[in-house]
Design a protein around this motif. Structure first.
Motif, PDB file in Angstrom:
ATOM      1  N   ASP A 120      53.391 100.527  11.162  1.00  0.00           N
ATOM      2  CA  ASP A 120      53.142  99.214  11.328  1.00  0.00           C
ATOM      3  C   ASP A 120      51.811  99.114  12.028  1.00  0.00           C
ATOM      4  N   TYR A 121      51.085  99.864  13.184  1.00  0.00           N
ATOM      5  CA  TYR A 121      50.397  99.733  13.454  1.00  0.00           C
ATOM      6  C   TYR A 121      48.971 100.043  11.960  1.00  0.00           C
ATOM      7  N   ARG A 122      48.306  99.245  11.496  1.00  0.00           N
ATOM      8  CA  ARG A 122      47.383  99.167  10.192  1.00  0.00           C
ATOM      9  C   ARG A 122      46.845 100.539  11.036  1.00  0.00           C
ATOM     10  N   GLN A 123      46.108 100.489  11.899  1.00  0.00           N
ATOM     11  CA  GLN A 123      45.299 102.019  12.590  1.00  0.00           C
ATOM     12  C   GLN A 123      45.503 103.505  12.448  1.00  0.00           C
ATOM     13  N   LYS A 155      46.210 105.826  10.696  1.00  0.00           N
ATOM     14  CA  LYS A 155      45.725 106.097   8.974  1.00  0.00           C
ATOM     15  C   LYS A 155      46.234 108.005   8.688  1.00  0.00           C
ATOM     16  N   ASP A 215      41.891 103.764  16.903  1.00  0.00           N
ATOM     17  CA  ASP A 215      42.326 103.960  15.487  1.00  0.00           C
ATOM     18  C   ASP A 215      43.077 105.201  15.756  1.00  0.00           C
ATOM     19  N   LYS A 271      50.147 104.632   1.185  1.00  0.00           N
ATOM     20  CA  LYS A 271      49.888 103.473   1.443  1.00  0.00           C
ATOM     21  C   LYS A 271      48.272 103.421   2.658  1.00  0.00           C
ATOM     22  N   GLU A 301      50.386  98.435   3.394  1.00  0.00           N
ATOM     23  CA  GLU A 301      49.549  99.358   3.367  1.00  0.00           C
ATOM     24  C   GLU A 301      48.478  98.845   4.328  1.00  0.00           C
ATOM     25  N   ARG A 302      47.414 100.360   4.012  1.00  0.00           N
ATOM     26  CA  ARG A 302      46.306  99.890   4.845  1.00  0.00           C
ATOM     27  C   ARG A 302      45.290 100.185   4.030  1.00  0.00           C
ATOM     28  N   THR A 303      43.729 100.710   4.558  1.00  0.00           N
ATOM     29  CA  THR A 303      42.677 100.450   3.137  1.00  0.00           C
ATOM     30  C   THR A 303      41.803 101.828   4.225  1.00  0.00           C
TER      31      THR A 303
END
Ligand code: 9MR
Length: 385
Positions: A325-328, A330, A288, A43, A383-385
């Protein structure tokens, strides 16, 4: 969700926590597959843990335990020295840098292809300064500010340069006083001023490692009682942005669970709405997020092991779902992987004298429901990048 909820078998199944290990089975040392690092990585998240190279046999000496190291190898994509990079370990005096303990963890991480995180370049709280530093005389007037700045910059520059593999540093740790949200005073801030001290730390870290993520790390939590702490951290983060201090992320320590007289027998009262508002403000400023020190303090839960484990797993799953749920978000770092080495065993011990069950693995190195809750949260995360 209530913080005191007990997970029934049916609820466990509904949460996707099914499996022998969840419900008490789980074999010692058999590696869980996929690992937490792998589930997280799918993810775009890093998973890892703190480890301590303190004296053998001590609470802070988890690194000396081969079975503990095996858990780290099995589960972690990143390791963070629990105490070994703090001034009180690294700096026996104003001239010396004692890198040996941290170097041993760094070498192990490298041998096992595990990343390393740094904690912390400036724990800006006098309690955690070595005695010589607390008593250090920087002189008077402008010379004092220059001398203080020189010492802080020298420390940060040398420590960051010693570990070029570290891609994420807790530059400043816990400088907001949870009582009223103010910034703490130290010998550095007495000489330089508070904002200046913190800014100098971040600028020095940026200069020493231009590509490394720079983090402000603190323990403001989602439970009731953290309101002033959260407000203070927001104010600090706003100040960094206004002054252009190079701060990339907020480290949300995530020591879940707190003793709360208003909710006895629970893990505290999560304030989900206020917490989301806090995280929204932080991410709205472009920061982030990292979960840097995850564990659950079962100080106040009833003694039964199965119910305790289930309550912890349920609260953790809700919390991690919200945060992931927060894509920040990491990275997720556990603050230790095996109960017997947790700092929480001696911090606020349970009144009934029972050992706490604060981490993902029990003392026989078996995964607990908390481990499976973390795994389930990674599986459910976007998923996040
Ligand atoms: O787990 C750490 C414990 O072994 C140390 O005695 C203590 C003081 O250095 O620090 C603990 O780790 C803390 C971390 O550095 C910052 N956030 C709170 C953690 C738990 O107290």
């Amino acid at each position: 969700m209530t913080s005191s909820s007990i997970l029934s078998r049916r609820q466990a199944l509904a949460l996707g926590l099914a499996g022998a290990a969840v419900l008490g089975g789980g074999s010692a040392q058999a590696a869980q597959t996929p690992s937490l690092a792998k589930l997280a990585k799918a993810k775009g998240v890093q998973f890892g843990s703190a480890v301590g190279a303190g004296p053998t046999g001590s609470l802070t000496g988890s690194f000396e335990d081969a079975r503990y190291r095996q858990v780290l190898i099995n589960e972690c994509g990143v390791l963070v020295p629990e105490n070994e990079l703090k001034w009180y370990v690294l700096r026996p005096d104003a001239e010396t840098f004692a890198f040996e303990r941290a170097d041993r963890i760094a070498a192990f991480a490298q041998q096992n292809d595990i990343a390393l995180r740094g904690h912390t370049l400036l724990w800006h709280h006098p309690q955690w300064f070595p005695a010589w530093l607390k008593a250090h005389d920087f002189g008077k007037g402008p010379a004092a500010a220059a001398n203080a700045e020189a010492m802080l910059v020298d420390h940060i520059t040398k420590v960051v340069a010693h570990y070029p593999q570290i891609r994420s540093w807790d530059v400043v740790n816990e400088t907001v006083d949870p009582k009223d949200g103010s910034v703490r005073h130290t010998v550095f801030s007495d000489a330089m001023g508070q904002a200046q001290t913190l800014d100098v730390a971040f600028h020095a870290a940026r200069a020493a490692a231009p590509k490394t993520q720079l983090v402000y790390n603190d323990y403001m939590g989602w439970e009731a009682g953290n309101e002033a702490h959260r407000a203070g951290v927001l104010k600090l983060l706003e100040g960094f942005r206004k002054r252009g201090a190079p701060v990339d992320a907020l480290g949300v320590q995530s020591h879940l669970g707190t003793e709360d007289p208003a909710a006895p027998g629970s893990l505290g009262r999560p304030q989900e709405k206020a917490w989301r508002a806090f995280i929204d403000e932080v991410t709205g400023m472009g920061y982030d997020l990292l979960i840097t020190e995850f564990d659950v303090n079962d100080h106040d839960l009833p003694p039964g092991v199965a119910a305790r484990d289930a309550s912890e797993a349920a609260v953790a799953k809700g919390y991690l779902d919200l945060m992931l749920d927060y894509r920040q978000t990491k990275a997720v770092l556990a603050w230790g992987m095996v109960d017997k080495y947790s700092w929480l065993q001696t911090f606020t011990p349970r009144k009934d004298g029972l050992a706490k069950r604060a981490t993902l693995y029990d003392d026989a190195y078996r995964p607990k429901p908390l481990r499976q809750a973390v795994a389930a949260a990674f599986r459910a995360a976007p998923e996040r990048t």
